[in-house]
Design an enzyme around this catalytic site. Structure first.
Site, short mmCIF file in Angstrom:
data_model
loop_
_atom_site.label_atom_id
_atom_site.label_comp_id
_atom_site.label_asym_id
_atom_site.label_seq_id
_atom_site.Cartn_x
_atom_site.Cartn_y
_atom_site.Cartn_z
CG HIS A 1 -19.65 8.57 5.36
ND1 HIS A 1 -19.09 7.37 4.96
CD2 HIS A 1 -20.54 8.26 6.33
CE1 HIS A 1 -19.61 6.39 5.68
NE2 HIS A 1 -20.49 6.91 6.51
CG ASN B 1 -14.65 10.41 1.57
OD1 ASN B 1 -15.00 10.41 0.40
ND2 ASN B 1 -14.73 9.33 2.33
CD GLU C 1 -23.52 11.07 -1.25
OE1 GLU C 1 -23.08 10.83 -2.40
OE2 GLU C 1 -23.62 10.21 -0.39
NE ARG D 1 -2.34 1.35 3.57
CZ ARG D 1 -3.05 1.26 4.67
NH1 ARG D 1 -4.35 1.02 4.60
NH2 ARG D 1 -2.49 1.38 5.85
CG MET E 1 -15.70 2.47 -2.62
SD MET E 1 -16.51 3.43 -1.33
CE MET E 1 -17.13 2.14 -0.30
NE ARG E 2 -8.22 -0.57 -3.30
CZ ARG E 2 -8.32 -1.86 -3.37
NH1 ARG E 2 -8.42 -2.58 -2.29
NH2 ARG E 2 -8.29 -2.45 -4.53
CB ILE E 3 -8.88 2.00 4.67
CG1 ILE E 3 -10.35 1.69 4.96
CG2 ILE E 3 -8.20 2.67 5.87
CD1 ILE E 3 -10.58 0.72 6.08
CB VAL F 1 -30.56 14.64 -4.54
CG1 VAL F 1 -30.95 16.10 -4.72
CG2 VAL F 1 -31.14 13.78 -5.67
CG ASP G 1 -16.30 7.12 7.33
OD1 ASP G 1 -15.73 7.67 6.38
OD2 ASP G 1 -16.92 6.04 7.22
#
Length: 180
Positions: free
Chosen positions: A95, A93, A160, A51, A76-78, A158, A131
């Site tokens: 969420h 980001n 977002e 990584r 969609m990766r930490i 909508v 998060d």
């Protein structure tokens, strides 16, 4: 991402979308960006031995584009602590929940299972914790009788698209900064 691209077209918008980077070569966002004349790149994490090397190349790519702020959208990766700390205060980001509620995945189904009457989305600073970063903006949507995860997700999406460009505007114009 499309909402950010559209917002940045306004002459008075304080940010320019200079590149779109994906960890999936087939990501539709790469096509959208290219159609708007925005630089694109894809990097498959599986092509790197670890990584850290993957994230180093991501940083090199972003810095090559002279990026000031990184906006995650569907990534969609930490991300590792070194990457997150390198971009601290400049990495945001979106969420699909009203954080701190429903961190992680399956937010709509979890809200419905809990009997929530409101749900929504949060634009937040990215920190090493999942998060957990300070929120920049949130938008609430009602949970309606008969909602399914899909119908609730449609209304949240909508919201977002409305708040992500506004959050970027606030950050890029210096009206908001990461809080310690």
């Amino acid at each position: 991402m499309s909402a950010l691209i559209e917002a940045a077209k306004a002459p008075d918008y304080p940010a320019e979308i200079v590149g779109v980077l994906s960890n999936r070569a087939a990501a539709p966002g790469l096509v959208t960006a290219a159609e708007h004349g925005i630089a694109t790149a894809s990097l498959a994490q599986s092509k790197f031995p670890n990584r850290e090397m993957f994230e180093d190349v991501m940083t090199q790519t972003l810095e090559g584009w002279h990026v000031d702020i990184v906006c995650l959208a569907g990534f969609m990766r930490i991300l590792g602590e070194d990457f997150v700390n390198h971009w601290a205060g400049r990495l945001i980001n979106i969420h699909p929940s009203l954080l701190p509620h429903y961190k992680g995945l399956d937010t709509h189904a979890r809200a419905l299972a809990d009997g929530a009457t409101t749900h929504g989305c949060t634009v937040h600073f990215v920190t090493p914790g999942l998060d957990e970063g300070a929120p920049i903006l949130q938008a609430e949507v009602p949970v309606l009788p008969g909602d399914t995860p899909d119908t609730l997700a449609e209304r949240v999406l909508v919201a977002e698209h409305r708040i992500y460009p506004e959050a970027l505007r606030l950050l890029a114009s210096g009206q908001v900064a990461v809080r310690a």
